[in-house]
Write a protein that holds these residues in place. Sequence first.
Motif, PDB file in Angstrom:
ATOM      1  N   TRP A   1      -2.817 -23.386  -5.936  1.00  0.00           N
ATOM      2  CA  TRP A   1      -3.371 -24.724  -6.143  1.00  0.00           C
ATOM      3  C   TRP A   1      -4.755 -24.890  -5.506  1.00  0.00           C
ATOM      4  O   TRP A   1      -5.398 -25.923  -5.693  1.00  0.00           O
ATOM      5  CB  TRP A   1      -2.410 -25.769  -5.563  1.00  0.00           C
ATOM      6  CG  TRP A   1      -2.101 -25.548  -4.108  1.00  0.00           C
ATOM      7  CD1 TRP A   1      -1.211 -24.657  -3.596  1.00  0.00           C
ATOM      8  CD2 TRP A   1      -2.704 -26.201  -2.991  1.00  0.00           C
ATOM      9  NE1 TRP A   1      -1.206 -24.717  -2.223  1.00  0.00           N
ATOM     10  CE2 TRP A   1      -2.107 -25.659  -1.830  1.00  0.00           C
ATOM     11  CE3 TRP A   1      -3.682 -27.193  -2.847  1.00  0.00           C
ATOM     12  CZ2 TRP A   1      -2.464 -26.069  -0.548  1.00  0.00           C
ATOM     13  CZ3 TRP A   1      -4.019 -27.604  -1.564  1.00  0.00           C
ATOM     14  CH2 TRP A   1      -3.420 -27.037  -0.435  1.00  0.00           C
TER      15      TRP A   1
ATOM     16  N   GLN B   1       6.481 -34.269  -2.094  1.00  0.00           N
ATOM     17  CA  GLN B   1       5.114 -34.645  -2.453  1.00  0.00           C
ATOM     18  C   GLN B   1       4.232 -33.390  -2.548  1.00  0.00           C
ATOM     19  O   GLN B   1       3.515 -33.032  -1.612  1.00  0.00           O
ATOM     20  CB  GLN B   1       4.580 -35.588  -1.357  1.00  0.00           C
ATOM     21  CG  GLN B   1       3.300 -36.299  -1.654  1.00  0.00           C
ATOM     22  CD  GLN B   1       3.384 -37.257  -2.811  1.00  0.00           C
ATOM     23  OE1 GLN B   1       3.001 -36.890  -3.916  1.00  0.00           O
ATOM     24  NE2 GLN B   1       3.850 -38.467  -2.591  1.00  0.00           N
TER      25      GLN B   1
ATOM     26  N   ALA C   1      -0.665 -25.037   5.352  1.00  0.00           N
ATOM     27  CA  ALA C   1       0.471 -24.328   5.977  1.00  0.00           C
ATOM     28  C   ALA C   1       1.564 -24.186   4.932  1.00  0.00           C
ATOM     29  O   ALA C   1       2.715 -24.570   5.158  1.00  0.00           O
ATOM     30  CB  ALA C   1       0.949 -25.090   7.196  1.00  0.00           C
TER      31      ALA C   1
ATOM     32  N   ALA D   1       7.943 -17.808  15.418  1.00  0.00           N
ATOM     33  CA  ALA D   1       7.164 -18.034  16.643  1.00  0.00           C
ATOM     34  C   ALA D   1       5.664 -17.918  16.367  1.00  0.00           C
ATOM     35  O   ALA D   1       4.861 -18.660  16.950  1.00  0.00           O
ATOM     36  CB  ALA D   1       7.585 -17.057  17.724  1.00  0.00           C
TER      37      ALA D   1
ATOM     38  N   GLN E   1      19.999 -10.693   7.849  1.00  0.00           N
ATOM     39  CA  GLN E   1      20.639 -11.872   8.443  1.00  0.00           C
ATOM     40  C   GLN E   1      21.537 -12.566   7.434  1.00  0.00           C
ATOM     41  O   GLN E   1      22.631 -13.024   7.768  1.00  0.00           O
ATOM     42  CB  GLN E   1      19.577 -12.852   8.926  1.00  0.00           C
ATOM     43  CG  GLN E   1      18.952 -12.407  10.212  1.00  0.00           C
ATOM     44  CD  GLN E   1      17.699 -13.180  10.523  1.00  0.00           C
ATOM     45  OE1 GLN E   1      17.215 -13.959   9.699  1.00  0.00           O
ATOM     46  NE2 GLN E   1      17.173 -12.966  11.691  1.00  0.00           N
TER      47      GLN E   1
ATOM     48  N   ARG F   1      17.419 -15.337  15.841  1.00  0.00           N
ATOM     49  CA  ARG F   1      17.807 -14.852  17.169  1.00  0.00           C
ATOM     50  C   ARG F   1      16.598 -14.539  18.036  1.00  0.00           C
ATOM     51  O   ARG F   1      16.731 -14.369  19.238  1.00  0.00           O
ATOM     52  CB  ARG F   1      18.669 -13.591  17.033  1.00  0.00           C
ATOM     53  CG  ARG F   1      20.139 -13.933  16.858  1.00  0.00           C
ATOM     54  CD  ARG F   1      21.023 -12.791  17.294  1.00  0.00           C
ATOM     55  NE  ARG F   1      20.831 -12.479  18.700  1.00  0.00           N
ATOM     56  CZ  ARG F   1      21.175 -11.329  19.254  1.00  0.00           C
ATOM     57  NH1 ARG F   1      21.705 -10.387  18.544  1.00  0.00           N
ATOM     58  NH2 ARG F   1      20.971 -11.114  20.540  1.00  0.00           N
TER      59      ARG F   1
ATOM     60  N   ALA G   1      -2.723 -22.006   8.606  1.00  0.00           N
ATOM     61  CA  ALA G   1      -1.814 -21.634   9.689  1.00  0.00           C
ATOM     62  C   ALA G   1      -0.512 -21.092   9.117  1.00  0.00           C
ATOM     63  O   ALA G   1      -0.062 -21.531   8.063  1.00  0.00           O
ATOM     64  CB  ALA G   1      -1.521 -22.860  10.554  1.00  0.00           C
ATOM     65  N   GLY G   2       0.059 -20.114   9.819  1.00  0.00           N
ATOM     66  CA  GLY G   2       1.386 -19.597   9.449  1.00  0.00           C
ATOM     67  C   GLY G   2       1.327 -18.478   8.425  1.00  0.00           C
ATOM     68  O   GLY G   2       0.303 -17.812   8.245  1.00  0.00           O
TER      69      GLY G   2
ATOM     70  N   VAL H   1      -0.772 -29.645   4.938  1.00  0.00           N
ATOM     71  CA  VAL H   1      -0.035 -29.388   3.705  1.00  0.00           C
ATOM     72  C   VAL H   1       1.053 -28.364   4.006  1.00  0.00           C
ATOM     73  O   VAL H   1       0.751 -27.220   4.354  1.00  0.00           O
ATOM     74  CB  VAL H   1      -0.958 -28.873   2.582  1.00  0.00           C
ATOM     75  CG1 VAL H   1      -0.193 -28.815   1.261  1.00  0.00           C
ATOM     76  CG2 VAL H   1      -2.188 -29.747   2.454  1.00  0.00           C
TER      77      VAL H   1
HETATM   78  C1  LIG Z   1      16.310 -16.461   5.305  1.00  0.00           C
HETATM   79  C2  LIG Z   1      15.154 -16.248   6.254  1.00  0.00           C
HETATM   80  C3  LIG Z   1      15.365 -15.744   7.522  1.00  0.00           C
HETATM   81  C4  LIG Z   1      14.300 -15.599   8.422  1.00  0.00           C
HETATM   82  N1  LIG Z   1      14.566 -15.167   9.671  1.00  0.00           N
HETATM   83  C5  LIG Z   1      13.593 -15.115  10.589  1.00  0.00           C
HETATM   84  C6  LIG Z   1      13.885 -14.763  11.940  1.00  0.00           C
HETATM   85  O1  LIG Z   1      15.022 -14.462  12.289  1.00  0.00           O
HETATM   86  N2  LIG Z   1      12.890 -14.772  12.834  1.00  0.00           N
HETATM   87  C7  LIG Z   1      11.621 -15.092  12.495  1.00  0.00           C
HETATM   88  O2  LIG Z   1      10.770 -15.127  13.381  1.00  0.00           O
HETATM   89  N3  LIG Z   1      11.293 -15.391  11.206  1.00  0.00           N
HETATM   90  C8  LIG Z   1      12.250 -15.413  10.253  1.00  0.00           C
HETATM   91  N4  LIG Z   1      11.945 -15.724   8.954  1.00  0.00           N
HETATM   92  C9  LIG Z   1      10.532 -15.924   8.573  1.00  0.00           C
HETATM   93  C10 LIG Z   1      10.072 -17.318   8.928  1.00  0.00           C
HETATM   94  O3  LIG Z   1      10.991 -18.238   8.382  1.00  0.00           O
HETATM   95  C11 LIG Z   1       8.663 -17.590   8.405  1.00  0.00           C
HETATM   96  O4  LIG Z   1       7.791 -16.669   8.990  1.00  0.00           O
HETATM   97  C12 LIG Z   1       8.211 -19.007   8.741  1.00  0.00           C
HETATM   98  O5  LIG Z   1       9.062 -19.953   8.148  1.00  0.00           O
HETATM   99  C13 LIG Z   1       6.775 -19.270   8.259  1.00  0.00           C
HETATM  100  O6  LIG Z   1       6.452 -20.602   8.519  1.00  0.00           O
HETATM  101  P1  LIG Z   1       5.287 -21.365   7.716  1.00  0.00           P
HETATM  102  O7  LIG Z   1       5.271 -22.752   8.257  1.00  0.00           O
HETATM  103  O8  LIG Z   1       4.048 -20.584   7.754  1.00  0.00           O
HETATM  104  O9  LIG Z   1       5.715 -21.360   6.187  1.00  0.00           O
HETATM  105  P2  LIG Z   1       7.058 -21.863   5.431  1.00  0.00           P
HETATM  106  O10 LIG Z   1       8.194 -21.845   6.367  1.00  0.00           O
HETATM  107  O11 LIG Z   1       7.131 -21.041   4.209  1.00  0.00           O
HETATM  108  O12 LIG Z   1       6.730 -23.356   5.042  1.00  0.00           O
HETATM  109  C14 LIG Z   1       5.787 -23.697   4.058  1.00  0.00           C
HETATM  110  C15 LIG Z   1       6.088 -25.075   3.520  1.00  0.00           C
HETATM  111  O13 LIG Z   1       5.025 -25.492   2.654  1.00  0.00           O
HETATM  112  C16 LIG Z   1       5.565 -26.170   1.527  1.00  0.00           C
HETATM  113  N5  LIG Z   1       4.609 -26.099   0.406  1.00  0.00           N
HETATM  114  C17 LIG Z   1       4.223 -25.008  -0.292  1.00  0.00           C
HETATM  115  N6  LIG Z   1       3.317 -25.333  -1.233  1.00  0.00           N
HETATM  116  C18 LIG Z   1       3.107 -26.677  -1.127  1.00  0.00           C
HETATM  117  C19 LIG Z   1       2.286 -27.608  -1.819  1.00  0.00           C
HETATM  118  N7  LIG Z   1       1.470 -27.236  -2.807  1.00  0.00           N
HETATM  119  N8  LIG Z   1       2.345 -28.914  -1.446  1.00  0.00           N
HETATM  120  C20 LIG Z   1       3.144 -29.320  -0.431  1.00  0.00           C
HETATM  121  N9  LIG Z   1       3.945 -28.460   0.264  1.00  0.00           N
HETATM  122  C21 LIG Z   1       3.931 -27.167  -0.081  1.00  0.00           C
HETATM  123  C22 LIG Z   1       6.844 -25.414   1.247  1.00  0.00           C
HETATM  124  O14 LIG Z   1       7.760 -26.205   0.502  1.00  0.00           O
HETATM  125  C23 LIG Z   1       7.345 -25.115   2.671  1.00  0.00           C
HETATM  126  O15 LIG Z   1       8.195 -26.130   3.158  1.00  0.00           O
HETATM  127  C24 LIG Z   1      12.981 -15.894   8.019  1.00  0.00           C
HETATM  128  C25 LIG Z   1      12.751 -16.352   6.718  1.00  0.00           C
HETATM  129  C26 LIG Z   1      13.819 -16.542   5.842  1.00  0.00           C
HETATM  130  C27 LIG Z   1      13.570 -17.075   4.479  1.00  0.00           C
END
Ligand SMILES: Cc1cc2nc3c(=O)[nH]c(=O)nc-3n(C[C@H](O)[C@H](O)[C@H](O)COP(=O)(O)OP(=O)(O)OC[C@H]3O[C@@H](n4cnc5c(N)ncnc54)[C@H](O)[C@@H]3O)c2cc1C
Length: 565
Positions: free
Chosen positions: A477, A309, A339, A536, A388, A276, A524-525, A237
Amino acid sequence: MSHGMSRPVVFVIDDNGAVVRTLRDHLSRRFGEDFRVIGQSSVTAGLSVLRDLAASGEPVALLIAGHQLSDMPGVDFLARAHELHPLAKRVLLVERDYSAQSPVVQAMTLGQADYHISMPWMLEQDLYRVVSEFLAEWANGQEAEFELFRVIGRRSDPGTHELRDLLTRFNVPFRFVEADSEQGRRLLESQGLDGSRAPVLIRHDGYTVVDPVAAQIVTAIGASASHEVENCDVVIVGAGPAGLTAAVYAASEGLQTVVLEESVSGGQAGSSPMIRNYPGFPHGISGHELTRRTCEQAWMFGAHLVFSQPVAGLGSPRGDHVVQLTDGHQIRARAVIIATGIAWRRLGVPRLEALVGSGVFYGSAGSEAAAMEGRDVFVVGAGNSAGQAALHLARYARQVTMLVRSGSLVRSMSDYLIRQIEATANIAVRLRADVIDAHGTEHLEALTVRDRTSGGCERVSAAALFVLIGGEPRTQWLPDTIQREQGYIMTGQDVVRDGAHPSRWPLDRAPLPLETSVPGVFAAGDVRYRSIKRVASAVGDGATVIRLLHEYLTTVVLEETAAGP
Ligand SMILES: Cc1cc2nc3c(=O)[nH]c(=O)nc-3n(C[C@H](O)[C@H](O)[C@H](O)COP(=O)(O)OP(=O)(O)OC[C@H]3O[C@@H](n4cnc5c(N)ncnc54)[C@H](O)[C@@H]3O)c2cc1C
C-alpha cells in the motif's frame, strides 16, 4: 468462583511429609474457598486419588510434584497424572538451585512441566503470588462461566471461524453453539431468525448481529472502529508488538497518537499460543495476553486505537504526512510509523486455499487447538512458529505430523523446540515433504503429500492443516517514495541516498535510524529490512522509534524549516 458441585483440586505430592503438610496448609489458607487442596506423599496412593477424581469428573487445576519422588522422578509422575487430568497445569517442586543442572531447566525445555516452585519458599506472599498466576492461567483455559457473547454458526463455515478468531483475539468470553443443534435452533428462534444466514452474534444484553462484518464485531465488543481525528502528532499503522509499544511510548510522552489497525490488536504475536523467549516471563506468556496488556497500556496513556481500519495509502505533501484510509477518510500527522509486519506466505494449492477457515488455517493454532481433540492434524513449516504450533496442538490432537520441505529442522528451528518435539510422543516429523493437494468439499478431509526424494504421493486423512511458512512484508500500500528491498522497508543507514530513483533520500542530513527514505516516516518491527523477527525486537523498535521521532520533531524539523526550501 463456583465450579458446579465441587471445587477444583490442587494436588500436592512429595516424599517429605512435612513439605506436603506445610504446602497444603499454606495453600488451603489462601485458596481454600475456591479450591480443594489434597496432599499425598506416596506415588501409588497419589495416582489412585487422581484416578478416582478423573472417574468422578472432578477437575484438577494444579498438579504440584516434588522433583524426585521415591518411586519415580517428579516429571514422570506429572506425565502419568497429566494423562488423567490433561487440562491441569503441571508444577515441579525443586530445591533452590539456579544452575543449568536444576531439573526444572530440562523439564521446562522438554515441555514436561508448565511451572516450578522453589523450596524452601521464603515468604508465603511469594508462594501466593506465583500460585495465583498458575491458577489464573488454568482458569483461562476453562469454559467461561460468564458468556459475554454467544456465537451461533456452523463450525466448518469460514465466516464462523473468522468471528470466533476475532472474539478469541479480543479475549472476549463467548460460547459457540452449532446452528443445527437443538440449542442453536432454539436460540435462533428466540431472536426471530431461521439460521439461513450465519454466523449470528448475540451479546449478553440481547444485542444481535447476523453475519457481522469486522467493524460490527469490533463495535459490539466496545472497541473503536472509527477514527474521529483529523490531525495528530503521530499515526502508527499496525497494532502488533512494534506498533503497540510505539503507542505506549508516544502517548506516555505526550504525543497525540492514533493507531490504525486493519483487524484487531496483537499482530502475529497475538496469534502465538506461547512465547517462551520474551524477557520477564520465565514460564512463557501467550502472545495474545502479552499484546492485550500492551494494548490496554497504550489506551491508558491516551492513545486512540482504531481497529478494523486498514490503511490504503500515504502521501507526504510539504513536510506533513497524510494517511489514507480505505473508507476514503484521511488523517494528517506530523510523523508516521509503519509497523505493518508481514503476512504469512500461502501454499498456493487452489483446493487448499478454498478450504481456508474450514480445516486449513494460516499462521495460527490458538483458537482452533482445543477443537482438535483426538484428531489427526498436520503442520506445514520448519520455523519456530511451526514448532510451537505443533507442540500446542499435540496437547489436544491424537497425532500431529509436521511436513517439512527441507531435509532437517536444525537450520530453521531453535534447538529447545527441536528437543521438545522429539520428546513429544504424538508429534511426527516428515522431512522432504510437500503438500500438493487437498480433499474435502465442506471442510478438509485429506491431503496429498509428495515425498520430494522419491516423488511418490500419498493420500492421508487430515482433520486440519496449519500453515506456518513465513511471510511477505505488508507494504504493497506504500508509495514508491518509500524505499524497499524485497518488500521490506529500508531505514537509517540502509536507505540509498543517491541515484535517480524516486525513492532516493531527498535531504542533506542522513536519515535517522529507523527513518525511511521519506523524512518523518519511520518503520518499526518485522516490516523493516533486516529486522530480527522476534517479539522483543519489535518491542525494542517500538520504544526506540519514539525517541527518534522526538529528535525529528524537535530538532530536525526546526533546522529544516529554518534552512528553508
Ligand atoms: C504463531 C507465531 C509464533 C511466534 N512465536 C514467537 C516467539 O516465540 N518468540 C518471538 O520472539 N517471536 C515469535 N513470533 C514472531 C513475532 O510474532 C513477530 O516477530 C512480531 O509479531 C512482529 O511484530 P510487528 O509488530 O512488527 O508485526 P505484526 O505482529 O505482524 O503486526 C503487524 C500489524 O499490522 C497490521 N497491518 C498490516 N497492514 C496494515 C494496513 N495496511 N493497515 C492497518 N494495519 C495493518 C496487521 O494486521 C498486524 O496486526 C511468532 C509469530 C507467530 C505467527
